[in-house]
Design an enzyme around this catalytic site. Structure first.
Site, PDB file in Angstrom:
ATOM      1  N   SER A 134     -13.703  21.343  29.755  1.00  0.00           N
ATOM      2  CA  SER A 134     -12.902  21.676  30.929  1.00  0.00           C
ATOM      3  C   SER A 134     -13.618  22.796  31.676  1.00  0.00           C
ATOM      4  O   SER A 134     -13.831  23.868  31.125  1.00  0.00           O
ATOM      5  CB  SER A 134     -11.504  22.116  30.478  1.00  0.00           C
ATOM      6  N   LYS A 160     -14.083  17.568  32.818  1.00  0.00           N
ATOM      7  CA  LYS A 160     -12.864  17.784  33.614  1.00  0.00           C
ATOM      8  C   LYS A 160     -13.102  19.009  34.468  1.00  0.00           C
ATOM      9  O   LYS A 160     -13.565  20.025  33.957  1.00  0.00           O
ATOM     10  CB  LYS A 160     -11.683  17.993  32.667  1.00  0.00           C
ATOM     11  N   LYS A 162     -11.453  21.806  37.236  1.00  0.00           N
ATOM     12  CA  LYS A 162     -10.243  22.364  37.821  1.00  0.00           C
ATOM     13  C   LYS A 162     -10.356  22.254  39.331  1.00  0.00           C
ATOM     14  O   LYS A 162     -11.432  22.516  39.897  1.00  0.00           O
ATOM     15  CB  LYS A 162     -10.121  23.831  37.422  1.00  0.00           C
ATOM     16  N   ASP A 188      -8.086  18.439  37.195  1.00  0.00           N
ATOM     17  CA  ASP A 188      -6.834  19.064  36.775  1.00  0.00           C
ATOM     18  C   ASP A 188      -6.429  20.085  37.834  1.00  0.00           C
ATOM     19  O   ASP A 188      -7.172  21.038  38.099  1.00  0.00           O
ATOM     20  CB  ASP A 188      -7.026  19.759  35.417  1.00  0.00           C
ATOM     21  N   GLU A 213      -4.890  15.154  36.637  1.00  0.00           N
ATOM     22  CA  GLU A 213      -3.954  15.844  35.733  1.00  0.00           C
ATOM     23  C   GLU A 213      -3.058  16.816  36.494  1.00  0.00           C
ATOM     24  O   GLU A 213      -3.548  17.655  37.252  1.00  0.00           O
ATOM     25  CB  GLU A 213      -4.790  16.589  34.670  1.00  0.00           C
ATOM     26  N   ASP A 238       0.568  17.197  32.179  1.00  0.00           N
ATOM     27  CA  ASP A 238       0.340  18.289  31.232  1.00  0.00           C
ATOM     28  C   ASP A 238       1.618  19.138  31.237  1.00  0.00           C
ATOM     29  O   ASP A 238       2.564  18.878  30.475  1.00  0.00           O
ATOM     30  CB  ASP A 238      -0.915  19.074  31.681  1.00  0.00           C
ATOM     31  N   LYS A 262      -0.529  19.040  24.420  1.00  0.00           N
ATOM     32  CA  LYS A 262      -0.965  20.313  23.846  1.00  0.00           C
ATOM     33  C   LYS A 262       0.066  20.722  22.819  1.00  0.00           C
ATOM     34  O   LYS A 262       1.222  20.995  23.173  1.00  0.00           O
ATOM     35  CB  LYS A 262      -1.050  21.386  24.933  1.00  0.00           C
ATOM     36  N   GLY A 291      -6.227  21.714  25.379  1.00  0.00           N
ATOM     37  CA  GLY A 291      -6.342  23.025  24.753  1.00  0.00           C
ATOM     38  C   GLY A 291      -5.887  24.135  25.672  1.00  0.00           C
ATOM     39  O   GLY A 291      -5.626  23.919  26.860  1.00  0.00           O
TER      40      GLY A 291
HETATM   41  O1  OSB Z   1      -4.362  22.970  32.197  1.00  0.00           O
HETATM   42  O2  OSB Z   1      -5.471  22.150  30.630  1.00  0.00           O
HETATM   43  C1  OSB Z   1      -5.104  23.133  31.240  1.00  0.00           C
HETATM   44  C2  OSB Z   1      -6.784  26.264  29.812  1.00  0.00           C
HETATM   45  C3  OSB Z   1      -5.757  27.187  29.962  1.00  0.00           C
HETATM   46  C4  OSB Z   1      -4.586  26.800  30.540  1.00  0.00           C
HETATM   47  C5  OSB Z   1      -4.407  25.482  30.981  1.00  0.00           C
HETATM   48  C6  OSB Z   1      -5.424  24.550  30.833  1.00  0.00           C
HETATM   49  C7  OSB Z   1      -6.636  24.961  30.266  1.00  0.00           C
HETATM   50  C8  OSB Z   1      -7.800  24.102  30.136  1.00  0.00           C
HETATM   51  C9  OSB Z   1      -8.821  24.466  29.083  1.00  0.00           C
HETATM   52  O3  OSB Z   1      -8.043  23.188  30.888  1.00  0.00           O
HETATM   53  C10 OSB Z   1      -8.830  23.547  27.937  1.00  0.00           C
HETATM   54  C11 OSB Z   1      -9.638  24.092  26.780  1.00  0.00           C
HETATM   55  O4  OSB Z   1      -9.050  24.797  25.910  1.00  0.00           O
HETATM   56  O5  OSB Z   1     -10.826  23.810  26.724  1.00  0.00           O
HETATM   57 MG    MG Z   2      -3.991  20.897  32.376  1.00  0.00          MG
END
Ligand code: OSB
Ligand code: MG
Length: 371
Positions: A134, A160, A162, A188, A213, A238, A262, A291
Site C-alpha cells: 500500500s 495499491k 492512496k 484506496d 476501495e 474497508d 482488517k 493492515g
Molecule cells: O485504508 O487500508 C487503509 C493504513 C492505515 C490506515 C488505513 C489504511 C492503511 C493502509 C496500509 O492502506 C496497509 C498496511 O498496513 O500496509
Molecule cells: Mg483502506
C-alpha cells in the site's frame, strides 16, 4: 484457558518513510502491545492499532487504553476461550480496535496451548500468502513512479495507491503508462469522495483497476451501492464494514463485490472468521486482508487471517522492512522472491516478541492480575 495476568505495553514506532492518506500523514504511530498469560505460564500477544487521532475511525490509543483498562480487564477472567469474548463484552458498543487487541492475544494463546500455528488453528489453508504493498500519497508523480518501481523490484505482487481529490486519475494514468496494463493495481480513497464526484470514478474506470476501495463515506453503504452500478471496477469496502451484520447489509444492497477485512477494525479474529464465512461461504464473494501498519506482532495475526480460503486477492501485508527499520519480533516478516509471505509452522503467531527492546522503548505500561 485460565487467565492469570494481562499486560499493556505502549510503544511508539517510526515508519521508514511517512505514510500519507486522504485523512492525514503518519510518521510515527502508537502500538499498544497486549500480553496475556494463563496459569501454566503460556503467553499470547497482539497489538492495538488505534492511531493517535480519530482519523481512520473514532478510536485512538487513548480511548483504547481507557476501554481496555476500565471495561475489558475487569471482566476478562470470565473469558475461558477466544470465542467467549464477544458474549462477555457484548455490552461494550464499538471500540473494535480495543477489543481486537485483547481478543487476538487470546487467539495466540489458545493456539500456543495446543502447540499449533495460529493459521492452522483458525482453519487457514494457503500457507504462502500473496503480499501487496500500500503506497501512500507521494509528493510528485515522478516520486510515485520511483517508489512503486522499488517495490516491484522487491517482488510485491500488487500495488495499491492512496488517492484523494486532486491526486487520483493522474497518478493512476502515470502508473499504467510506466508499468503497463498487467500491473495488478488498485486505489484506496479512505472515504474522501462523494457520489457527486462520479466523474472521477468514471475516469478511473478506464484503467482496469482491480478494485476501488472505500471511495465514499466511512459508514456508507447506500451510496456505494449506487456507485457500484455506475462503474465496472469492483467496489471494495474497508471502513464501512465493522462486523458480519454490515457485511450482510452490504450484500443485500449490493454495495461491494469485495471486502478488505482488517481484524482490528472488526473486533478481532472471531469476527474476521464470521465475515469470511458469510462473504465467501454464503455470498460467494472474495475477501482480502488489510493492515493498519502493524508491527511484527499484529502482522502475525494478519498473516494467519490471510491463509483463509476466501482470501482471493493479494493482501496489504508487506514485509517488516517496508514499515520499520527494525521490527520488534524475531524473525522479522520477510518477503519471498515470488512475492509471498510464508505463514510459520511455529505455534501461535510464530514469531518471538523482542521483550527487552519493547521494554526499553515503552512509553506507558499496565499490569493486572486476573486471578
Ligand atoms: O485504508 O487500508 C487503509 C493504513 C492505515 C490506515 C488505513 C489504511 C492503511 C493502509 C496500509 O492502506 C496497509 C498496511 O498496513 O500496509
Ligand atoms: Mg483502506
Amino acid at each position: 484457558m485460565e487467565l492469570r495476568k494481562i499486560e499493556l505495553l505502549e510503544v511508539w514506532v517510526r515508519l521508514v518513510s511517512p505514510f500519507e492518506t486522504s485523512f492525514g500523514r503518519t510518521v510515527e504511530r502508537p502500538a499498544i502491545l497486549v500480553r496475556v498469560e494463563e496459569k501454566g505460564g503460556e503467553e499470547g500477544w497482539a497489538e492495538v492499532v488505534a492511531d493517535s487521532g480519530p482519523w481512520y475511525s473514532y478510536e485512538t490509543n487513548e480511548t483504547a487504553w481507557h476501554v481496555i483498562r476500565d471495561f475489558i480487564i475487569p471482566d476478562l477472567a470470565k473469558v475461558s476461550s477466544p470465542s467467549d469474548f464477544p458474549k462477555v463484552f457484548s455490552r461494550i458498543r464499538g471500540h473494535n480496535m480495543a477489543k481486537a487487541g485483547v481478543e487476538m492475544a487470546l487467539w495466540d494463546l489458545a493456539a500456543k496451548l495446543e502447540s499449533r500455528p495460529l493459521w492452522r488453528y483458525i482453519g487457514g489453508v494457503n500457507r504462502n500468502i500473496l503480499s501487496g504493498v500500500s503506497v501512500g500519497v507521494q509528493p510528485s508523480i515522478a516520486e510515485l513512479v520511483r517508489v512503486v518501481r522499488g517495490y516491484l523490484e522487491q517482488g510485491y505482487r500488487r500495488v495499491k495507491i492512496k488517492i484523494r481529490p486532486g491526486y487520483d486519475v493522474e497518478p493512476v494514468r502515470a502508473l499504467r503508462e510506466e508499468f503497463g496494463p498487467d500491473l495488478p493495481l488498485q486505489v484506496d480513497a479512505n472515504a474522501a469522495y462523494q457520489l457527486s464526484d462520479a466523474e472521477v470514478f468514471r475516469a478511473l474506470d478506464r484503467y482496469s483497476l482491480l478494485m476501488i476501495e472505500q471511495p465514499l463515506g466511512w459508514r456508507d453503504l447506500v451510496d456505494h451501492a449506487a456507485l457500484a452500478k455506475m462503474i465496472r471496477t469492483p467496489v471494495c469496502l474497508d471502513e464501512s464494514i465493522t462486523d458480519v451484520d454490515d457485511a450482510r447489509k452490504a450484500y443485500q444492497l449490493d454495495a461491494a463485490f469485495v471486502i478488505n477485512v482488517k481484524p482490528a477494525r472488526v473486533g478481532g479474529l472471531g469476527e474476521t472468521l464470521r465475515i469470511h464465512d458469510f462473504w465467501y461461504g454464503v455470498a460467494k464473494r472474495p475477501i482480502w486482508i488489510g493492515g493498519m501498519l502493524e508491527t511484527g506482532v499484529g502482522r502475525g495475526h494478519l498473516v494467519a487471517a490471510a491463509t483463509l480460503p476466501g482470501v482471493r486477492y493479494p493482501n496489504d501485508i508487506s514485509a517488516s522492512s517496508r514499515y520499520y527499520e527494525s521490527d520488534i519480533v524475531e524473525p522479522p516478516w520477510e518477503l519471498n522472491k515470488d512475492g509471498t509471505i510464508t505463514a510459520p509452522e511455529r505455534p501461535g503467531i510464530g514469531v518471538e516478541v523482542l521483550v527487552d527492546r519493547v521494554k526499553k522503548a515503552v512509553k506507558r505500561s499496565l499490569e493486572r492480575s486476573l486471578s
